[in-house]
Structure formats: structure tokens, C-alpha cells
Write a protein that holds these residues in place. Structure first.
Motif, PDB file in Angstrom:
ATOM      1  N   TYR A  63      49.319  42.061  32.862  1.00  0.00           N
ATOM      2  CA  TYR A  63      49.044  42.911  34.017  1.00  0.00           C
ATOM      3  C   TYR A  63      47.846  43.789  33.707  1.00  0.00           C
ATOM      4  CZ  TYR A  63      49.462  46.772  37.325  1.00  0.00           C
ATOM      5  OH  TYR A  63      49.187  47.730  38.275  1.00  0.00           O
ATOM      6  N   VAL A  64      46.815  43.670  34.527  1.00  0.00           N
ATOM      7  CA  VAL A  64      45.606  44.481  34.366  1.00  0.00           C
ATOM      8  C   VAL A  64      45.641  45.580  35.426  1.00  0.00           C
ATOM      9  CG1 VAL A  64      43.091  44.492  34.335  1.00  0.00           C
ATOM     10  CG2 VAL A  64      44.342  42.465  33.539  1.00  0.00           C
ATOM     11  N   ASP A  65      45.768  46.808  34.976  1.00  0.00           N
ATOM     12  CA  ASP A  65      45.856  47.950  35.885  1.00  0.00           C
ATOM     13  C   ASP A  65      44.441  48.386  36.257  1.00  0.00           C
ATOM     14  OD1 ASP A  65      46.589  50.116  37.366  1.00  0.00           O
ATOM     15  OD2 ASP A  65      47.163  51.371  35.663  1.00  0.00           O
ATOM     16  N   GLY A  66      43.915  47.776  37.313  1.00  0.00           N
ATOM     17  CA  GLY A  66      42.551  48.091  37.693  1.00  0.00           C
ATOM     18  C   GLY A  66      42.236  47.609  39.091  1.00  0.00           C
ATOM     19  N   LYS A  67      40.965  47.396  39.358  1.00  0.00           N
ATOM     20  CA  LYS A  67      40.487  46.971  40.666  1.00  0.00           C
ATOM     21  C   LYS A  67      39.671  45.697  40.515  1.00  0.00           C
ATOM     22  CE  LYS A  67      41.720  50.587  43.258  1.00  0.00           C
ATOM     23  NZ  LYS A  67      42.568  50.475  44.472  1.00  0.00           N
ATOM     24  N   SER A  68      39.815  44.793  41.470  1.00  0.00           N
ATOM     25  CA  SER A  68      38.916  43.646  41.479  1.00  0.00           C
ATOM     26  C   SER A  68      37.538  44.117  41.899  1.00  0.00           C
ATOM     27  CB  SER A  68      39.428  42.563  42.430  1.00  0.00           C
ATOM     28  OG  SER A  68      39.033  42.827  43.765  1.00  0.00           O
ATOM     29  N   LEU A  69      36.521  43.360  41.525  1.00  0.00           N
ATOM     30  CA  LEU A  69      35.164  43.748  41.896  1.00  0.00           C
ATOM     31  C   LEU A  69      34.985  43.750  43.403  1.00  0.00           C
ATOM     32  CD1 LEU A  69      32.989  41.921  39.203  1.00  0.00           C
ATOM     33  CD2 LEU A  69      33.966  44.228  39.164  1.00  0.00           C
TER      34      LEU A  69
ATOM     35  N   VAL B 281      33.782  31.372  40.637  1.00  0.00           N
ATOM     36  CA  VAL B 281      33.408  32.711  40.181  1.00  0.00           C
ATOM     37  C   VAL B 281      32.970  33.526  41.404  1.00  0.00           C
ATOM     38  CG1 VAL B 281      31.812  34.047  38.764  1.00  0.00           C
ATOM     39  CG2 VAL B 281      32.688  31.851  37.929  1.00  0.00           C
ATOM     40  N   LYS B 282      33.603  34.686  41.591  1.00  0.00           N
ATOM     41  CA  LYS B 282      33.295  35.565  42.720  1.00  0.00           C
ATOM     42  C   LYS B 282      33.908  36.929  42.442  1.00  0.00           C
ATOM     43  CE  LYS B 282      37.345  34.093  45.404  1.00  0.00           C
ATOM     44  NZ  LYS B 282      37.799  33.529  46.694  1.00  0.00           N
ATOM     45  N   PRO B 283      33.545  37.974  43.187  1.00  0.00           N
ATOM     46  CA  PRO B 283      34.074  39.317  42.909  1.00  0.00           C
ATOM     47  C   PRO B 283      35.597  39.403  42.938  1.00  0.00           C
ATOM     48  CG  PRO B 283      32.170  39.467  44.348  1.00  0.00           C
ATOM     49  CD  PRO B 283      32.483  37.998  44.222  1.00  0.00           C
ATOM     50  N   GLY B 284      36.234  38.669  43.838  1.00  0.00           N
ATOM     51  CA  GLY B 284      37.687  38.726  43.918  1.00  0.00           C
ATOM     52  C   GLY B 284      38.389  38.103  42.733  1.00  0.00           C
TER      53      GLY B 284
ATOM     54  N   ASP C 208      39.383  46.684  34.391  1.00  0.00           N
ATOM     55  CA  ASP C 208      40.518  47.424  33.847  1.00  0.00           C
ATOM     56  C   ASP C 208      40.224  48.926  33.883  1.00  0.00           C
ATOM     57  OD1 ASP C 208      42.917  48.009  32.660  1.00  0.00           O
ATOM     58  OD2 ASP C 208      42.656  46.633  30.984  1.00  0.00           O
ATOM     59  N   ALA C 209      41.280  49.704  33.722  1.00  0.00           N
ATOM     60  CA  ALA C 209      41.123  51.163  33.758  1.00  0.00           C
ATOM     61  C   ALA C 209      40.222  51.666  32.642  1.00  0.00           C
ATOM     62  CB  ALA C 209      42.489  51.826  33.676  1.00  0.00           C
ATOM     63  N   ASP C 210      40.127  50.902  31.536  1.00  0.00           N
ATOM     64  CA  ASP C 210      39.278  51.339  30.424  1.00  0.00           C
ATOM     65  C   ASP C 210      37.832  50.865  30.569  1.00  0.00           C
ATOM     66  OD1 ASP C 210      39.401  48.647  29.896  1.00  0.00           O
ATOM     67  OD2 ASP C 210      40.326  48.841  27.914  1.00  0.00           O
ATOM     68  N   GLY C 211      37.524  50.208  31.687  1.00  0.00           N
ATOM     69  CA  GLY C 211      36.164  49.759  31.931  1.00  0.00           C
ATOM     70  C   GLY C 211      35.895  48.336  31.523  1.00  0.00           C
TER      71      GLY C 211
ATOM     72  N   ARG D 235      32.424  52.908  32.364  1.00  0.00           N
ATOM     73  CA  ARG D 235      33.814  53.347  32.216  1.00  0.00           C
ATOM     74  C   ARG D 235      34.409  53.475  33.602  1.00  0.00           C
ATOM     75  NH1 ARG D 235      33.261  51.650  28.002  1.00  0.00           N
ATOM     76  NH2 ARG D 235      33.407  52.653  25.967  1.00  0.00           N
ATOM     77  N   SER D 236      35.734  53.481  33.667  1.00  0.00           N
ATOM     78  CA  SER D 236      36.398  53.513  34.951  1.00  0.00           C
ATOM     79  C   SER D 236      36.010  54.746  35.770  1.00  0.00           C
ATOM     80  CB  SER D 236      37.920  53.465  34.756  1.00  0.00           C
ATOM     81  OG  SER D 236      38.336  54.534  33.929  1.00  0.00           O
ATOM     82  N   ALA D 237      35.794  55.873  35.088  1.00  0.00           N
ATOM     83  CA  ALA D 237      35.415  57.081  35.819  1.00  0.00           C
ATOM     84  C   ALA D 237      34.063  56.914  36.495  1.00  0.00           C
ATOM     85  CB  ALA D 237      35.373  58.273  34.862  1.00  0.00           C
TER      86      ALA D 237
END
Length: 343
Positions: A146-152, A188-191, A196-199, A334-336
Motif C-alpha cells: 500500500y502506497v500512501d500517496g497520490k497518483s500523478l 505508462v501514464k500519470p494514472g 509516496d508521502a516521502d516523495g 518531497r511530498s510537501a
């Protein structure tokens, strides 16, 4: 055919396209792919999923699958749904992908098998890890980290080019690892990339992957028009086999979109060719590094032989740029920093 994808043809022109496709096997295959993509949600941003009446009906999974307790739905795609789940045997959160069609067709079942085999071949920090494959009520499922983040695809664009460089390097490394193991991604695409939260960035969704030999002395070419029309290389749109260079084109297009917030419109060029109306990055991104712009635009060359011969060469170029940026005092993404680009 390209104008058909962009829905820019009148009824007469559409008729001529269909008549031509009836006599041209390559164009007929592409036309079938386009029609399938247009009859399902997301005609240009989604891969070519199975469509028809059965695709609209879904199956509701049980709350518990073996040792996995479903927590909530994370998202749906052409081939299934992804849930956040709790792995009770190891007390950890995982991502669980499963087919939710009432009657999964052969292509869906094949896609799950291909994805499991593809990711199992690759062990790299820039490729999502698959833990196991299973079945529930005759339907396949896959369990990932599980990757706690956002898709591109969820990021507010454009991004500062230095952040895009860091993302591009991570994806290029992941794609290099796949190619080294004889796997072409083909979508390959942004979705299909998640931050990840760590960048860190990870490549995922190998459901349309193809396997080739790892002997680099032999040409790699996989027939069949598959993928997401918006991110297809020009030659693949015209029915040519997928190659490492078509993966590179899609990666270049992704990075171009991160930097500019736009994807170049594909236009017809002559009777049998397509080309991207590409505006140079230097005209759209103030202060962009010229070498970075050149690397991205080389991936987007219309002629596959003009692109990088291998992803290794792109990685080398991006690593050199990244090192130069660190020497100049630029911090990696970084995520920030990414969060600052969101509204």
C-alpha cells in the motif's frame, strides 16, 4: 484515424475511415481499440477495457478475502477495483486489486495473470511490489504494497521542472528495471504512477504488459494495439508493434505533461503517418534546463529510432542532471513541495 480518436470527424469522414479500415488490417485493429475505448468511461485517459452490457454490471466482493479484510475502496479502473485492506496475518495495510465484473471475460483474467507475472519479475524501489495472488469465488485478486500517496494524475499541474526531473528519474529507473527483466509496460501514464508521502515515485499497473526475451542483441517488438490512446506512441497508433521506444515515448509525454499541464494534440501528417504538434518546453517552461528539455523531447521524436535506444541512456542523462542540480543546492522533490502545487 487520429482525428477519429480526437472526435473531430464529421459523419462523411467517419464513414471513409470505416471503409478504409475494412480493407486495412492494421487500421481495423486500431479502429476496434478506439471504439472500445470510446464506449467506456475515459476515452482518452483510460486503457482499452472490455466493454458491453456485462461491463456495466459489477460484483460486490465479500468483506473478508482469506486473511485480508477490506477497509475501503481506493479506486476503479478498466480491469477491476482496488481496495485498501488489512492483512491480518502480518498486521499491515495492503492494496488489494480484484475483478468486480459479474462475468469476467478472458482478457480481464489474462490481465491479472500478466500483471502478477510481470511485477513478480521486477524488484525495484520505483516499481510497486506484489505480495501474492489469489482467487475468490472464481475471480482473481492481487495484493500489493500500500502506497500512501497520490497518483500523478491527481496532482495540480504544471509542476516546477526540477520536481518533474526527480519524478522522471524515478520512473525511468523503474522502467529500466522492467525492461531489464524482459517486460514492456505498454501503458505508462500519470494514472499508473504514484507519488509516496516521502516523495518517492512508483510505477504500477502492469495489466497490459508484454514479455520479451532479455537478449538485447535481438529486436523487441510486441504486436497488438493496446494501451491508452492519449499516451500511445505514433507508430503504435498506426498498428506497429510496441517496443522499448514506445514505452519511452509514453514516459516522455508524461513528463512533458507534468512540466506544462498539457498533452500535445496528435495530428494527421500525410496519408499514413501521425505526429504530435509539440511546442518546445523552452517556450512553455520559463528557466527550464536546456539539457532536460532536450532529453524529454528526444523521447517524443516521431521516428522511434531517433529516441533513446534504451531507457538506460535516458537514466544516465537524467542522473547527470540530477547530480548537477544537487551540486547547485537544489533539494530533491518531497511530498510537501508537491503539496504546495495543489490549489
Amino acid at each position: 484515424m487520429v482525428a477519429l480518436v480526437e472526435e473531430r470527424l464529421d459523419s462523411g469522414a467517419r464513414g471513409r475511415v470505416h471503409r478504409h479500415a475494412a480493407e486495412c488490417p492494421a487500421c481495423r485493429e486500431l479502429l476496434v481499440a478506439v471504439m472500445r475505448s470510446q464506449s467506456c468511461p475515459g476515452p482518452l485517459d483510460a486503457p482499452l477495457p472490455p466493454c458491453g452490457p456485462a461491463a456495466a454490471r459489477t460484483w460486490t466482493p465479500p468483506g473478508v478475502l482469506d486473511e485480508f479484510h477490506l477497509v475501503r475502496l481506493l479506486g476503479r479502473g478498466g480491469m477491476g477495483a482496488v481496495y485498501l485492506a488489512h492483512d491480518t496475518s502480518l498486521d499491515r495495510l495492503v492494496a488489494l486489486k480484484l475483478s468486480v465484473a459479474l462475468e469476467p471475460d478472458t482478457s480481464t483474467l489474462d490481465s491479472f495473470a500478466i500483471e502478477a507475472r510481470a511485477i513478480a519479475r521486477i524488484k525495484h524501489p520505483n516499481v510497486v511490489t506484489v505480495f501474492r495472488a489469489g482467487q475468490v469465488e472464481g475471480r482473481p485478486y492481487l495484493v500489493y504494497e500500500y502506497v500512501d500517496g497520490k497518483s500523478l494524475a491527481e496532482l495540480a499541474l504544471p509542476l516546477p521542472w526540477r520536481y518533474a526531473l526527480d519524478i522522471a528519474l524515478g520512473l525511468a529507473r523503474g522502467l529500466r528495471a522492467a525492461h531489464q527483466r524482459g517486460v514492456l509496460h505498454r501503458d505508462v501514464k500519470p494514472g499508473n504512477a504514484i507519488l509516496d508521502a516521502d516523495g518517492s515515485i512508483k510505477l504500477l499497473d502492469f495489466g497490459l504488459a508484454a514479455f520479451v526475451g532479455t537478449d538485447r542483441s535481438k529486436p523487441w517488438a510486441v504486436p497488438g494495439v493496446v494501451g491508452t490512446p492519449r499516451y500511445m506512441a505514433p507508430e503504435v497508433r498506426l498498428g506497429a508493434p510496441a517496443t522499448p521506444q514506445s514505452d519511452l515515448y509514453a514516459l516522455g509525454l508524461l513528463v512533458y505533461e507534468l512540466c506544462t499541464g498539457r498533452v500535445p494534440h496528435v495530428r494527421a501528417s500525410g496519408a499514413d503517418r501521425v505526429a504530435a504538434a509539440l511546442v518546445p518546453l523552452v517556450d512553455l517552461v520559463p528557466g527550464v534546463d536546456l539539457d532536460f528539455a532536450e532529453a524529454v523531447e528526444r523521447c517524443l521524436e516521431e521516428d522511434p529510432s531517433a529516441r533513446f535506444g534504451r531507457v538506460d541512456a535516458l537514466c544516465t542523462a537524467l542522473e547527470r542532471l540530477g547530480a548537477r542540480g544537487q551540486d547547485a543546492g537544489f533539494a530533491p522533490v518531497r511530498s510537501a513541495a508537491i503539496a504546495e502545487t495543489r490549489p
